[in-house]
Design an enzyme around this catalytic site. Structure first.
Site, mmCIF file in Angstrom:
data_model
loop_
_atom_site.group_PDB
_atom_site.id
_atom_site.type_symbol
_atom_site.label_atom_id
_atom_site.label_comp_id
_atom_site.label_asym_id
_atom_site.label_seq_id
_atom_site.Cartn_x
_atom_site.Cartn_y
_atom_site.Cartn_z
ATOM 1 C CD GLN A 1 15.718 73.848 -47.964
ATOM 2 O OE1 GLN A 1 15.545 73.894 -49.174
ATOM 3 N NE2 GLN A 1 14.750 73.534 -47.137
ATOM 4 C CG PHE B 1 11.510 78.225 -52.077
ATOM 5 C CD1 PHE B 1 10.929 79.085 -51.164
ATOM 6 C CD2 PHE B 1 12.258 78.774 -53.101
ATOM 7 C CE1 PHE B 1 11.079 80.462 -51.270
ATOM 8 C CE2 PHE B 1 12.426 80.142 -53.215
ATOM 9 C CZ PHE B 1 11.828 80.987 -52.294
ATOM 10 N NE ARG C 1 4.530 67.134 -43.938
ATOM 11 C CZ ARG C 1 4.302 67.723 -42.759
ATOM 12 N NH1 ARG C 1 3.218 68.476 -42.595
ATOM 13 N NH2 ARG C 1 5.121 67.547 -41.757
ATOM 14 N NE ARG D 1 6.669 78.832 -48.237
ATOM 15 C CZ ARG D 1 6.988 80.112 -48.376
ATOM 16 N NH1 ARG D 1 7.379 80.572 -49.560
ATOM 17 N NH2 ARG D 1 6.929 80.941 -47.360
ATOM 18 C CG PHE E 1 7.686 67.470 -47.381
ATOM 19 C CD1 PHE E 1 8.947 67.598 -47.934
ATOM 20 C CD2 PHE E 1 7.362 66.269 -46.779
ATOM 21 C CE1 PHE E 1 9.867 66.548 -47.896
ATOM 22 C CE2 PHE E 1 8.259 65.207 -46.734
ATOM 23 C CZ PHE E 1 9.508 65.351 -47.294
ATOM 24 C CB THR F 1 5.916 62.592 -41.482
ATOM 25 O OG1 THR F 1 6.782 62.719 -42.617
ATOM 26 C CG2 THR F 1 4.734 63.539 -41.646
ATOM 27 C CB ALA G 1 9.006 69.745 -41.382
ATOM 28 C CD GLU H 1 6.665 72.945 -45.141
ATOM 29 O OE1 GLU H 1 6.974 72.195 -46.067
ATOM 30 O OE2 GLU H 1 6.576 72.570 -43.952
#
Length: 792
Positions: free
Chosen positions: A234, A265, A347, A379, A381, A479, A548, A749
């Site tokens: 990813q 994921f 998060r 997924r 996060f 973030t 994200a 997500e």
């Protein structure tokens, strides 16, 4: 110009006028495919769907192997914590086809991975930290030879005490990162003065990614110490950096490519980098291409999972269930190294509120170190782990007061003009929670079903039913603010066909398809005229991870800007020739129109090329408005929020703990959908994956730190039989109020957390069996955990 192909009877730059315009009837199959319909907003088929169904879509392991390719397999630690005193590979080296081993001493660059915290060794050196840690590689002629030989390597390890439980780690103050506390108001005083108080604890397990395509990398040495890496990742840019760092090279010496993944994921955000580094180190040592593909058992044992969490809380509330004060401790099981645990835990802190205003609150987040796999992105996060505890608290408040849980949730919702500032000081400006919940309450017949279920439970001593309607408010943006940027390239070729390249990666979620739709509409050409190329660090540098939920937001906008620049150049060219303004030039339906002429797109492109107009461009996008202080966790970390709600009905067998999801109704906010078919598929898939996290997917480590659930035989993801026959998804119709691409919102997500309604419905059913009151039920709600909750 008479003899020039395609230029007969035309002069450079001369455009037809008025009645001389050519009709769009050229023998081009693409122009006939819905040319009069905009591409965005339509349920276009996934750009690789036909190839995937026919077996023609190429994944990393399908790439034809270069002559001389070797295969690697990992040597795994069988001890959770200990001193590594030696590696005996004699038996392995004597086996057929084995070329050698790769160990820590074979690393030419930094032996520590180039992570942000710089705390994870590439290969274990003098110490092992978990069962499954990679000590080195065996390299052989075939993959099976390498795997069989790796199991013959003997490790001399002196065991040390291991920390395997997160609460044990918290008590011992075993941390990978410093604790973080966010506080607003005076929660102690508000709790003490509240009419009602509750305290409790909760444990929520992790989750295995279980992507269909396992971790795989293929490293090929090129000339002059340059490298081509195929990686199922990813984050190609991070793989590039990590490989260069390990090889002691500069980033420009390493090129990373990924056309598609068979699922990610979050499990291929950082973890794919390990595989690529290991393959590259083996390729360097043996000066041959090396492929490393983990089998499913090794994948389970080596890679990190969703972070398990443990919670303790104390809450004060009034007679309507409105929260007056909350104190919450979250212990995060990070595993043996930091990986992405810091931002995941952050998060979770951001999303403790979910959809609810918390006026006086203290949240303490402890990032605990254990001797297990280093847990990583998944997924949501950290968002799911933040939201679930708040939903648990509100559900128990409702049961303590004898109220319907939906009414208590409503009493705590964010407002639109007051009670609209989060505990991290971000104003909730786009709040649609109340009308969205009201619409789902009506469309799902929540009140009538609540009465029906109560009647059922009164007459059913064994099978009890439960119902829950829970909302989601999920912040969209990285973030880590600097990740909120993207680049893209758009190339228009002489025949009018278009190619797009961007920094995002395709893992089955339809990112490439949506970007093709965006570019097609920006240029006014049919969807079939646009193609995507593999994600490649040699084309778009420094790209952020596809994570994200921001893949389309970032890369779609960058691709749109790139296409817009090409279109603007063409518009200026046409305006000059047609004596009109550029804004009067319209690109639509495969045609280019001005007040005095209409011509096919292909004719304009051909003319522009021969007039030396630049037909390609780059595009760059950075998310506006966002900022926050990572030390105090305050500010505006998110560009906007995505909203949704789910109403779920379940049944439990009070004798066995078996449970089943009976009905699901979802209303979800994706803004103006770019592709409704893909968005609905993401909502359905995310919900079912979340349902698995909270019902069947249980990770179990034994007393020696061995992951006992390391294969499909012992780890149960949801199957088709777990999906209810009544599974209805509707999309909220309004556009994103922020200036996002096409008025859309992220979808990857947020739907995952809609599945918290399943867990809350199961607790509702358990409460019915127990005669009411708060219910302590750890997640996942396996049959064993349901029985524990019933008998507590």
């Amino acid at each position: 110009m008479a003899g020039e192909p395609g230029r007969a009877a035309r002069q450079p730059g001369r455009l037809p006028r008025g009645g001389g315009a050519r009709a769009v009837n050229a023998p081009d199959k693409h122009l006939a495919q819905g040319a009069a319909v905009p591409a965005t907003g339509q349920p276009h088929v996934h750009e690789s769907a036909r190839a995937q169904v026919a077996g023609g879509a190429t994944y990393i392991d399908d790439i034809p192997e270069v002559k001389g390719t070797l295969h690697a397999a990992p040597i795994l630690s069988n001890v959770a914590h200990g001193h590594l005193r030696g590696v005996d590979a004699a038996a392995a080296l004597a086996m057929e086809g084995v070329r050698g081993v790769v160990l820590a001493q074979d690393i030419p660059g930094d032996p520590i991975l180039a992570t942000f915290v710089h705390d994870e060794p590439i290969f274990a050196r003098d110490k092992v930290e978990y069962v499954g840690q990679v000590v080195g590689l065996v390299v052989a002629e075939t993959v099976m030879q390498a795997r069989r030989a790796a199991r013959q390597v003997r490790l001399d390890i002196e065991p040390l005490p291991a920390v395997l439980d997160v609460r044990e780690a918290l008590a011992a103050q075993s941390f990978v990162l410093k604790p973080v506390t966010v506080r607003r108001g005076e929660p102690e005083q508000r709790i003490a003065a509240a009419a009602h108080r509750l305290s409790g604890s909760l444990d929520v397990g992790g989750q295995e990614h279980f992507y269909l395509e396992g971790q795989v990398g293929y490293a090929m040495p090129l000339e002059q110490d340059q490298w081509w890496i195929y990686s199922s990742t990813q984050h190609p840019g991070e793989v590039q950096h990590w490989v260069a760092h390990a090889l002691g090279l500069e980033n420009h010496d390493v090129r990373v490519e990924c056309r598609r993944m068979g699922g990610g994921f979050g499990g291929k955000e950082t973890q794919a980098g390990h595989i690529a580094v290991w393959a590259a180190l083996a390729a360097r040592k043996f000066r041959r291409p090396v492929k490393l593909r983990l089998d499913r058992d090794d994948d389970f044992m080596v890679t990190g999972k969703r972070h398990p969490f443990a919670y303790d809380y104390e809450v004060g509330f009034d007679g309507d269930g409105r929260v007056a004060g909350l104190r919450l401790t979250m212990a995060v099981n990070c595993g043996f190294s930091a990986d992405l645990s810091g931002p995941v835990a952050d998060r979770a802190v951001f999303h403790v509120d979910n959809a609810y205003f918390l006026g006086d609150v203290e949240i303490a987040s402890y990032r605990c170190r254990t001797n297990t796999q280093s847990h990583t992105a998944f997924r949501g996060f950290g968002g799911p782990q933040g939201m679930i505890v708040m939903e648990a608290i509100l559900g128990d408040i409702a049961r303590a007061l004898g109220k319907d849980a939906l009414d208590v949730r409503r009493a705590n919702l964010y407002g639109t003009t007051e009670r609209n500032v989060t505990h991290y000081d971000m104003t909730v400006e786009d709040n649609i929670l109340a009308p969205l919940i009201a619409r789902l309450e009506q469309s799902s017949a929540y009140r009538a079903r609540r009465a029906e279920i109560a009647a059922w439970n009164d007459g059913s001593p064994v099978i009890k039913r439960g119902l829950a309607l829970t909302p989601v408010k999920f912040g969209i943006s990285f973030t880590a603010t600097f990740f909120n940027q993207a680049g893209a390239l758009v190339h228009v070729y002489g025949d009018g066909s278009v190619q797009v390249n961007h920094g995002g990666t395709e893992m089955g979620q339809g990112l490439h398809t949506k970007i093709l739709q965006i570019v097609a509409d920006e240029l006014g050409v049919p969807f079939g005229r646009v193609r995507i190329s593999a994600t490649d660090t040699g084309k778009v540098p420094n790209a952020s991870a596809t994570a994200a939920s921001s893949g389309t937001d970032l890369n779609g906008r960058a691709a749109q800007f790139a296409a817009r620049q090409v279109r603007q150049r063409l518009a200026e060219y046409v305006a000059e020739k047609q004596n009109c303004r550029p804004e009067q030039v319209i690109f639509a339906h495969g045609q280019v129109s001005t007040p005095g002429a209409v011509m096919p797109w292909e004719q304009l492109v051909d003319d522009a090329y021969h007039s030396r107009v630049q037909l390609w461009s780059d595009g760059f996008y950075r998310t506006p408005k966002i900022h926050y202080d990572k030390h105090t966790l305050t500010g505006r970390p998110f560009y906007y929020f995505s909203y949704g709600a789910a109403c779920t009905e379940v049944a439990i067998d009070t004798l066995t703990g078996e449970n089943r999801v009976l009905k699901v109704d979802i209303l979800h906010d994706v803004g103006h959908s770019i592709n409704p078919a893909i968005d609905i598929g993401q909502i359905e898939g995310g919900f079912v994956q979340g349902m698995g996290w909270l019902t069947t997917e249980q990770l179990v480590w034994n007393g020696q730190g061995v992951l006992a659930t390391h294969a499909p035989s012992t780890y149960k993801i949801p199957a088709t039989g777990d999906v209810p026959a009544h599974f209805r998804v509707e999309l909220w119709p309004e556009a994103n109020p922020e200036d996002n691409v096409g008025g859309s919102k992220a979808v990857g997500e947020p739907p995952f957390m809609l599945a918290i309604s399943v867990w809350e419905a199961l607790r509702d059913a358990a409460a019915a069996a127990r005669g009411g009151g708060p219910v302590r039920m750890d997640a996942p709600a396996t049959a064993e955990n349901v029985l524990k909750a019933l008998r507590a």
